[in-house]
Design a protein around this motif. Structure first.
Motif, PDB file in Angstrom:
ATOM      1  N   CYS A   1       0.830  -1.216   0.000  1.00  0.00           N
ATOM      2  CA  CYS A   1       0.000   0.000   0.000  1.00  0.00           C
ATOM      3  C   CYS A   1       0.859   1.259   0.000  1.00  0.00           C
ATOM      4  O   CYS A   1       0.583   2.221  -0.724  1.00  0.00           O
ATOM      5  N   ALA A   2       1.904   1.265   0.820  1.00  0.00           N
ATOM      6  CA  ALA A   2       2.778   2.438   0.891  1.00  0.00           C
ATOM      7  C   ALA A   2       3.435   2.709  -0.455  1.00  0.00           C
ATOM      8  O   ALA A   2       3.491   3.855  -0.925  1.00  0.00           O
ATOM      9  N   ARG A   3       3.929   1.665  -1.099  1.00  0.00           N
ATOM     10  CA  ARG A   3       4.573   1.819  -2.416  1.00  0.00           C
ATOM     11  C   ARG A   3       3.551   2.179  -3.489  1.00  0.00           C
ATOM     12  O   ARG A   3       3.884   2.868  -4.459  1.00  0.00           O
ATOM     13  N   MET A   4       2.331   1.712  -3.334  1.00  0.00           N
ATOM     14  CA  MET A   4       1.290   2.028  -4.304  1.00  0.00           C
ATOM     15  C   MET A   4       1.057   3.538  -4.374  1.00  0.00           C
ATOM     16  O   MET A   4       0.808   4.100  -5.442  1.00  0.00           O
TER      17      MET A   4
ATOM     18  N   ARG B   1     -10.069  -6.909  10.931  1.00  0.00           N
ATOM     19  CA  ARG B   1      -9.702  -5.583  11.430  1.00  0.00           C
ATOM     20  C   ARG B   1      -8.209  -5.310  11.279  1.00  0.00           C
ATOM     21  O   ARG B   1      -7.796  -4.180  10.954  1.00  0.00           O
ATOM     22  N   LEU B   2      -7.380  -6.335  11.480  1.00  0.00           N
ATOM     23  CA  LEU B   2      -5.942  -6.116  11.363  1.00  0.00           C
ATOM     24  C   LEU B   2      -5.533  -5.885   9.913  1.00  0.00           C
ATOM     25  O   LEU B   2      -4.615  -5.111   9.638  1.00  0.00           O
ATOM     26  N   PHE B   3      -6.231  -6.516   8.977  1.00  0.00           N
ATOM     27  CA  PHE B   3      -5.974  -6.233   7.562  1.00  0.00           C
ATOM     28  C   PHE B   3      -6.345  -4.784   7.245  1.00  0.00           C
ATOM     29  O   PHE B   3      -5.645  -4.105   6.480  1.00  0.00           O
ATOM     30  N   MET B   4      -7.427  -4.304   7.826  1.00  0.00           N
ATOM     31  CA  MET B   4      -7.837  -2.915   7.625  1.00  0.00           C
ATOM     32  C   MET B   4      -6.790  -1.959   8.198  1.00  0.00           C
ATOM     33  O   MET B   4      -6.441  -0.943   7.577  1.00  0.00           O
ATOM     34  N   MET B   5      -6.284  -2.272   9.376  1.00  0.00           N
ATOM     35  CA  MET B   5      -5.251  -1.436   9.994  1.00  0.00           C
ATOM     36  C   MET B   5      -3.991  -1.411   9.137  1.00  0.00           C
ATOM     37  O   MET B   5      -3.334  -0.366   8.993  1.00  0.00           O
ATOM     38  N   ALA B   6      -3.646  -2.557   8.551  1.00  0.00           N
ATOM     39  CA  ALA B   6      -2.441  -2.655   7.720  1.00  0.00           C
ATOM     40  C   ALA B   6      -2.530  -1.762   6.491  1.00  0.00           C
ATOM     41  O   ALA B   6      -1.535  -1.166   6.059  1.00  0.00           O
ATOM     42  N   THR B   7      -3.733  -1.646   5.926  1.00  0.00           N
ATOM     43  CA  THR B   7      -3.902  -0.825   4.725  1.00  0.00           C
ATOM     44  C   THR B   7      -4.078   0.652   5.065  1.00  0.00           C
ATOM     45  O   THR B   7      -3.418   1.520   4.496  1.00  0.00           O
TER      46      THR B   7
END
Length: 340
Positions: free
Chosen positions: A70-73, A189-195
Motif C-alpha cells: 500500500c505504501a509503495r502504491m 480488522r488487522l488487515f484494515m489497519m495494515a492498509t
C-alpha cells in the motif's frame, strides 16, 4: 455484490506464488523483517526469549506485506516509516496468535511448539500483553493522532472479536451474522489497519474507505477459506488436525451452515453435529466431518468466500493502478486458489 463460483474461481496456472508477490517489495520486506526483532527491547530476559520464540515461529508476514504494498502504491520510494509500521503490525498480529494459542490450549502452531506449551499459559499471556504494549509504545513515535486512533480502535475491535468468539463457543444456535461479527473483529480488522495505516503515513487519507473495504472483505474471505480447510484441507500443511475447530466448539461458518441445512434434511445428523458443537466431544470425528461435507455447507462457504474476494477486488479498482495494486489483487487470487 455477488459472483458465481465459475466467474470468481482463479485459474491455478495464472496465480503467482507468495514469493512472487513478496518480491515486488523485496528490499522493503527484508528491512521490515529485521525490524520486527530489532524493535524488542525489554530489560527482562524471559520477555525477550518468549517474544523471539513466537516471532520466529511466525508465518508469511502477510499483513506487513500488505502495508508495504500500500505504501509503495501511493509513493514508489522506500519509506522507513512504512517499514516500521509494517513491523509493528506484525508485532500486533503475533500477540493475537499468542493469546489465541492460550485460549485454544494449542500445543503447536505451524508445526512448532507454542509459547504456552514451551513455557506456560501465564508467561504466554503476559508476553502477548508486552507485544501489544510495545507496539503502541512504538506507534507513539510517529506522532500521528490519526494513526494512533486507527490502531487503538482496531485493537479494541480485535479484542471484542475474540470475546465474541468465546461467548459463542459451543453454541449451536450461533448464526452467520454472529460469525461475521466475530471475524470482522478478530481477523479482518488487522488487515484494515495494515492498509489504512499506510494511507495515513503517505498522506493519502482520501483512500481510507476503499482500503478499509479491501481489508475487511479480504480478511473475511481469508478467514472463511481457513475455516473451510478445517474440513477439507491437508492437516500436515495446516499444522492441525481436520475438525479441530469443531472439537474446540468454535462457531465457524461451515458448522453453522451445516447445522442449518441438516436441520431440514437429516434430523439424526443434525442432532449428532449439534451435540458435538455443544460438548466438544468428537470421538466420531470422521463421521462428523463427513456430515459437514455432505450437507452442502462447504459449497455455500466457498461461494461466500469468493463473494468476499470479489468485493475486495472491487475496492481495489478505485486505488492507483500500478504493480503494487496488482500485488494486492494477486494476494486475493492466491488466497482463493487455496479452495481448489
Amino acid at each position: 455484490m455477488t459472483t458465481s463460483l465459475a466467474n470468481a474461481s482463479p485459474s491455478p496456472v495464472s496465480v503467482p506464488s507468495y514469493a512472487d508477490i513478496q518480491s515486488i517489495v523485496a528490499d522493503d520486506f527484508e528491512i521490515m523483517d529485521k525490524q520486527v526483532f530489532g524493535s524488542l527491547n525489554s530489560k527482562v530476559q524471559l520477555v525477550m526469549s518468549v517474544s523471539q520464540h513466537v516471532i520466529n515461529a511466525g508465518g508469511k508476514r502477510m499483513r506487513p506485506l500488505i502495508t508495504l504494498l500500500c505504501a509503495r502504491m501511493f509513493d514508489d520510494n522506500p519509506s522507513e516509516k512504512a517499514m516500521h509500521l509494517a513491523a509493528i503490525t506484525e508485532m500486533l498480529h503475533t500477540a493475537t496468535l499468542v493469546h489465541d494459542d492460550v485460549i485454544d490450549e494449542s500445543g503447536q502452531r505451524r508445526g512448532k511448539p507454542t509459547a504456552n506449551a514451551t513455557w506456560d499459559n501465564a508467561t504466554a499471556v503476559l508476553v502477548g500483553d508486552y507485544l501489544i504494549a510495545r507496539a503502541f509504545n512504538l506507534l507513539v513515535g510517529f506522532q500521528s493522532l490519526p494513526l494512533l486512533q486507527v490502531f487503538s480502535d482496531g485493537t479494541c475491535d480485535i479484542a471484542e472479536g475474540e470475546v465474541l468468539q468465546l461467548q459463542h463457543q459451543h453454541n449451536p444456535a450461533a448464526t452467520e451474522a454472529d460469525y461475521l461479527n466475530i471475524i470482522d473483529g478478530k481477523t479482518s480488522r488487522l488487515f484494515m489497519m495494515a492498509t489504512q495505516g499506510a494511507a495515513i503515513l503517505q498522506d493519502k487519507t482520501e483512500y481510507m474507505q476503499a482500503l478499509g473495504d479491501f481489508g475487511q472483505h479480504f480478511g473475511n474471505a481469508f478467514q472463511i477459506i481457513d475455516d473451510v480447510l478445517d474440513y477439507s484441507g491437508d492437516s500436515e500443511l495446516m499444522g492441525k488436525n481436520l475438525g479441530d475447530d469443531l472439537a474446540e466448539g468454535k462457531p465457524t461458518l461451515p458448522t453453522i451452515k451445516a447445522l442449518e441445512l441438516l436441520k431440514d434434511t437429516d434430523q439424526k445428523g443434525y442432532q449428532q453435529l449439534r451435540v458435538a458443537v455443544q460438548t466438544g466431544k468428537t470421538p466420531n470425528a470422521e463421521q462428523l466431518i463427513a456430515l459437514v461435507r455432505d450437507s452442502g455447507s462447504l459449497e455455500y462457504c466457498k461461494k461466500r468466500a469468493l463473494e468476499e474476494t470479489a468485493l475486495a477486488q472491487q475496492a481495489l479498482k478505485t486505488l492507483p493502478d500500478n504493480r503494487y495494486r496488482q500485488g494486492l489483487y494477486q494476494l486475493t487470487e492466491l488466497a482463493s486458489a487455496r479452495l481448489l
